[in-house]
Structures are given as C-alpha cells and as structure tokens.
Design a protein around this motif. Structure first.
Motif: not given
Length: 256
Positions: A9, A172, A196, A199-201, A245, A248
């Motif tokens: 992201s 987020y 959950e 959440l972003l990674i 993720t 999301n």
C-alpha cells in the motif's frame, strides 16, 4: 512458502535506487504473488513519474502529492496541478502528504498549510489521503480530527492510544518493515491491536527494509516477512494477513 495477494500500500518506485532494474523488478511482481502496489509521489516530478509507471503496469497505481519535507518544491498553483494529476484514472489517492518535524523544524508553518490544503483538496475530490507523520503526532491528529479525511496513516510509528484516535476517524493503519526490527515494541503492540478491517501492509520501498535484509534495498517482494511478523502477534497465518490487507487496500483506494 509461496504467497499470493501481496498488496503493497505504499512504495516509491520512481526512486533512483530502482533506475537500473525497474522494468525487470516490476515485471517479476505478479508471478511472485504481488497483487497491487500504490507508488507515491512527493512532489510534481515524482507524482508524474509514478503515473507513468502506473500506466505501464496494470497492478500498479499512483498517489500524487507534496511531502512535508518537499515544501520548496511546491508551486504556487499546486492545487491546480493536483487537479490535473488526478484526472488520470490510475491515480487513486493524494499522497504522500503530511508532517515531518525530524529535520526541518523551521518549515512547520508551511508544512501545516500545505498538509491542510491537500486534505481539503482530497476531500473535495472524494479521494483518500496517504499521511506521513514523523515526530508530529499532535499536529497531525489535530488536523485529521478537524478535516476527517478517508485514508491511511502510513508507516505508523505511534502508540496504541494514538492508533485508537486514528481508528475513531475511520482511517486505516499502515504497517511495514519496522515490525520486524529489533526492539520493535510499539509497532508490534499496534500490529496486535488494529482491527482486521483497518490494517494495511506496506514497504515504503526502497526504505524500511525488514529483517533479515536490513541495509539492502526494499521492494514489494519483502512484504511476506512483515506479514509473517504481524501474523505471529495476531496468532494467525501470514497468508490471512495478506488476504485481508489486499481486500482493505482495494476498499480504501477503490480498486476492483
């Protein structure tokens, strides 16, 4: 282990550290499970460069904006420039924008002005923001509470208490390689806490390379190491973290 649904992201693939092998690297992503990447601008030039990359690779999308440390690069008509940039269909966010008080304290007033204006621009154009906050938690939170954008606080470095305030706004939390670092207490507490669906990674490529590759250039291919660390503190699997993720990121950035 082979992973899928790796959605990065936040990256900077216009960075000069990718200049020699950009095509080879980016062309390898899909076969290695990378499902999407948001490559972020920090000024006009880098925003345009990321748009060009996004037009070339179906899985790559661009964010455009002016970083807090790039106040000298901001033209007088920057909102007009942003208006032209977001006309491209591969632009999905205004970013990377925000405040950075670590190096340039004398630019605070300018940073605050530009940050606020870019959030207002994003809100008026129904776009999410990608927010940078370094040693500026109080001012960042004050402005976010006032203007209430949709978006993500990237490379989150605050406490669980600060995360709670961000989540109350519907935003987020983006986590990256810092969760793998030695003595990573706060990042892991946040990683265990964030719901959950918020959440972003990310990588922040070419920066913030996770263990065991510290000191080397970071790419989206390193995300599984971050996912594995987050999964461990949440008592789940890395693939589950990648799946949620990915979902999301697509929800936030409006990507099919």
């Amino acid at each position: 282990m082979e992973y899928r649904n790796i959605f990065d992201s936040h990256a900077h693939y216009d960075d000069e550290r990718f200049s020699e092998d950009s095509e080879e690297l980016l062309s390898s992503f899909e076969k290695n499970g990378v499902s999407g990447v948001i490559s972020c601008g920090v000024n006009t030039e880098s925003s345009l460069a990321n748009i060009r990359l996004a037009e070339k690779y179906p899985f790559l999308y661009a964010a455009v904006g002016y970083h807090g440390l790039n106040t000298e690069d901001v033209p007088d008509n920057y909102t007009e420039v942003l208006g032209e940039l977001i006309a491209n269909k591969k632009v999905v966010a205004v970013g990377e924008i925000g405040l950075d008080y670590h190096y340039e304290r004398e630019t605070r007033d300018k940073q605050l002005e530009i940050f606020r204006a870019q959030i207002e621009f994003a809100n008026s154009n129904s776009l999410p923001v990608i927010v940078h906050d370094r040693e500026a938690h109080e001012d960042t939170l004050t402005i976010l509470k006032e203007l209430k954008p949709k978006g993500v606080l990237h490379c989150f470095s605050g406490s669980v208490e600060t995360a709670k305030e961000i989540l109350k706004l519907g935003m987020y939390i983006g986590l990256g390689g810092a969760v793998t670092f030695k003595n990573a207490v706060k990042p892991l507490e946040v990683a265990a806490f964030v719901p959950e669906d918020r959440l972003l990674i990310e990588t922040d490529a070419p920066y913030m390379t996770p263990v065991p590759f510290r000191g080397k250039r970071c790419t989206s291919l390193h995300i599984p190491y971050t996912a594995e660390k987050i999964a461990a503190v949440r008592n789940t699997s890395a693939q589950h973290i990648l799946d949620i993720t990915d979902t999301n990121a697509r929800t936030l950035f409006g990507i099919e």
